[in-house]
Design an enzyme around this catalytic site. Structure first.
Site, mmCIF file in Angstrom:
data_model
loop_
_atom_site.group_PDB
_atom_site.id
_atom_site.type_symbol
_atom_site.label_atom_id
_atom_site.label_comp_id
_atom_site.label_asym_id
_atom_site.label_seq_id
_atom_site.Cartn_x
_atom_site.Cartn_y
_atom_site.Cartn_z
ATOM 1 N N LYS A 237 16.386 8.113 12.559
ATOM 2 C CA LYS A 237 17.875 7.572 12.688
ATOM 3 C C LYS A 237 18.813 8.298 11.805
ATOM 4 C CE LYS A 237 20.811 3.547 12.670
ATOM 5 N NZ LYS A 237 20.598 1.755 12.868
ATOM 6 N N SER B 263 22.688 -0.433 16.632
ATOM 7 C CA SER B 263 22.970 0.830 16.278
ATOM 8 C C SER B 263 21.959 1.945 16.570
ATOM 9 C CB SER B 263 23.789 0.982 14.963
ATOM 10 O OG SER B 263 22.845 0.586 14.116
ATOM 11 N N SER C 266 19.726 -4.169 15.166
ATOM 12 C CA SER C 266 20.066 -2.790 15.623
ATOM 13 C C SER C 266 18.642 -1.976 16.015
ATOM 14 C CB SER C 266 20.583 -1.854 14.596
ATOM 15 O OG SER C 266 22.033 -2.165 14.782
#
Ligand code: GLN
Length: 492
Positions: free
Chosen positions: A78, A153, A177
C-alpha cells in the site's frame, strides 16, 4: 496451475524445489499488470526494474541453497508504507513526488525475508475512505465487477491480490481498511492487534488506530506474512515487546489431525445482526458460514456490544482529530508539493493544502481541528475517547463468555462506483462492523465466505482478544477448508 495463480505458500515451495524461478513468477504477474491494470488501476507505481533485479538476486540465493520465508515472492505494498528510493504518495497530490530515504520497518522485514517488491498500490488518500474513490490519482475497479468499488482504503492491494497482479500484499487498517476491501475482493485480510506490527515508516493517519497487515489469497499466506512482519521495534514506541507464536504452526496441526474447533465458543453480537441496511445476501452468507463453524464443533453464544450505536460517531471524531494533527506536517515546507505562487508564508500554507489535499482529507482535517479546539474538546474529543473506553470494556466483557467474536465484515457487498461518493455519512456507516476492533486495539480477519447473487464476494469476520491472532487464524483456516469455495478468482 499458472504461476500467477499460486498462493504464497505454493510459490515458495515451487521456488525452493526449483520448479520455476522468481523471475518467471514475477514476469507472469507483470504480464497481468500490463494487460489488466490500465483498466483496474490497482497500482500507483510499478517498479519493474527494481523488482526484476530483486527477483534475479533471489534466484541466485535460491540456487546457492538459501531458504527464507519470502525468498523470491513478488509483493505489492500500500502506498503509504515508506519505501527507500520508490516514491510514496499516500495517493495524495501533496506527496506526488515524495521519495523516502528509508524503508518502513515492515518493508525492511519483507526484504530481509527475501520478498520482491513489485510496486505501490492505490488507496484512499491518506487511507481516508472505504472505496478507494478518494485517491488523488485514479480510482481502482473491483476485479470481480469493474463497475464496483474494490472497497478501501487498501483497495489497490486487495484488487492486486484478487486480480493476481502480485502474490501477496500489505495493507493498513485504521477502521477496517484491510478487512473490508479483502471482503469486497474475495481475498483474506488480517488486521493484527494494535502494537503487534511496527508502524515505523507507515505514514500516520490516526496513530492510535493504524495497523499494518497482510492481504493474501488464503489464510495460510496471511499467517506466513504475519510471521515475517510482527515483532518488537525500538523505533516504534507503541510496538509491543511480546513473544511471537508460530502462526503457520496452526496449519500443520490441522493437516495432521484434521480441522476441528471443538471447545471454541464464538460470540455473535446481537447489535450487529440488527444493524439497519444489512443486506439479506450478506446475512445469508454469514448464516451459512456460521453453520460450517457449528459443524466443526463451535458453540455459538449470544453476546452484547452495547456501544455499537455510538462506535461510528466516536470513531469519526477520534480518527479525524488524530489526522488533523498528523497531517499538519504537510505544509509545503518539509515534504512534497509546494504552491509557489503565494503572497506570503500563510498564503503559501493555505494554497499548498487547498491544492495538495483532496476534498475528503480536507473535510477530515477541518472536522478534527474543530473537535480538538478549545471549548469543543470536552464535548467532542473527550466524549469520544470515553466512548472508546466503553467499547473496549464491552469487548473485554464479551470475551469472558467466548473465545472469538464473529460477524459480517461490511453490511453490503461491494457497491457501485459513484454510488456513495456524495454521501459521506452513508459511506462512514459502512464501517460499522470493523471499526470497533480498532478502537479496542483487537485483531480481526476477513475470510471469503460466499458470493452475492450478482457474483460479488462476501467476507466473514472473526475477532479475538488482544494478541490472540492464533485464534483468528485457526478459526479462519478451518472455515476456509470447510467452505472450500470453488471459485477463488474472478474470470480475468
Ligand atoms: N473507512 C474508514 C475511514 O475512512 C477506515 C479507513 C481505514 O481503515 N484506513 O476512516
Amino acid at each position: 496451475m499458472k504461476l500467477h495463480e499460486l498462493t504464497l505458500y505454493e510459490a515458495r515451495n515451487g521456488l525452493d524445489r526449483g520448479e520455476f524461478s522468481s523471475i518467471e513468477l514475477l514476469e507472469s504477474l507483470l504480464e497481468r499488470v500490463r494487460s489488466l491494470d490500465p483498466d483496474i488501476g490497482a497500482y500507483i507505481t510499478v517498479d519493474i526494474q527494481g523488482a526484476q533485479r530483486a527477483a534475479r538476486e533471489a534466484d541466485n540465493l535460491i540456487a546457492a541453497g538459501e531458504r527464507l520465508p519470502l525468498l523470491g515472492i513478488p509483493m505489492a505494498l500500500k502506498d503509504l508504507l515508506c519505501t527507500r528510493g520508490i516514491r510514496t504518495t499516500c495517493a495524495s497530490r501533496i506527496l506526488e513526488n515524495f521519495v523516502p530515504q528509508y524503508d518502513a520497518t515492515v518493508v525492511s522485514m519483507l526484504k530481509k525475508a527475501g520478498a520482491v517488491i513489485i510496486g505501490k498500490t492505490n488507496m484512499d488518500e491518506f487511507a481516508m475512505g472505504s472505496s478507494t474513490e478518494n485517491s488523488g490519482f485514479h480510482i481502482t475497479r473491483n476485479p470481480w465487477n469493474h463497475d464496483c468499488v474494490p472497497g478501501g482504503s487498501s483497495g489497490g492491494s486487495a484488487a492486486a491480490v484478487s486480480a493476481r497482479m502480485c502474490t501477496a500484499a500489505l495493507g493498513t487498517d485504521t477502521g477496517g481498511s484491510i478487512r473490508q476491501p479483502a471482503s469486497h475482493c474475495g481475498v483474506v485480510g488480517l488486521k493484527p492487534t494494535y502494537g503487534r506490527v511496527s508502524r515505523y515508516g507507515l505514514v500516520s493517519y490516526a496513530s492510535s488506530l493504524d495497523q499494518i497487515g497482510p492481504i493474501t489469497r488464503d489464510v495460510r499466506d496471511a499467517a506466513i506474512l504475519l510471521n515475517v512482519i510482527c515483532g518488537h521495534d525500538p523505533l516504534d514506541s507503541t510496538s509491543a515487546d511480546i513473544a511471537r507464536p508460530d502462526f503457520e504452526g496452526v496449519m500443520e496441526k490441522f493437516e495432521r489431525d484434521g480441522p476441528s474447533l471443538k471447545g471454541v465458543k464464538a460470540g455473535i453480537p446481537r447489535e450487529y445482526l440488527s444493524v439497519k441496511g444489512l443486506h439479506p445476501q450478506v446475512e445469508k452468507a454469514f448464516a451459512n458460514a456460521r453453520k460450517h463453524l457449528e459443524d466443526m464443533g463451535v458453540e455459538m453464544v449470544d453476546i452484547s456490544l452495547p456501544q455499537t450505536d455510538y462506535a461510528v460517531a466516536a470513531y469519526y471524531v477520534i480518527a479525524p482529530s488524530e489526522a488533523s494533527s498528523n497531517l499538519a506536517r504537510f505544509d509545503g515546507v518539509r515534504y512534497g508539493f509546494r504552491e509557489t505562487e503565494a503572497r506570503d508564508i500563510i498564503d503559501m500554507y493555505k494554497k499548498t493544502k487547498s491544492r495538495g489535499f483532496g476534498p475528503e482529507v480536507q473535510r477530515r482535517i477541518i472536522t478534527g481541528t474543530y473537535a480538538l479546539s478549545a471549548g469543543y474538546y470536552d464535548a467532542y474529543y473527550g466524549r469520544a475517547t470515553r466512548v472508546r473506553s466503553m467499547i473496549s470494556e464491552d469487548f473485554s466483557r464479551a470475551f469472558e463468555q467466548c473465545d472469538i467474536i464473529i460477524s459480517p465484515v461490511a453490511p453490503t457487498p461491494a457497491f457501485r462506483i459513484g454510488e456513495n461518493v456524495d454521501d459521506p455519512l452513508t459511506m462512514y456507516l459502512t464501517d460499522i462492523f470493523t471499526l470497533s476492533t480498532n478502537m479496542a486495539g483487537l485483531p480481526g480477519i476477513s475470510v471469503p465466505c460466499g458470493f452475492s447473487s450478482q457474483g460479488l464476494p462476501i467476507g466473514f469476520q472473526i475477532m479475538a482478544p488482544r494478541f490472540d491472532e492464533i485464534s483468528l487464524i485457526r478459526a479462519g483456516y478451518a472455515l476456509e477448508l470447510s467452505l472450500s469455495l470453488e471459485k477463488r478468482f474472478p474470470d480475468i
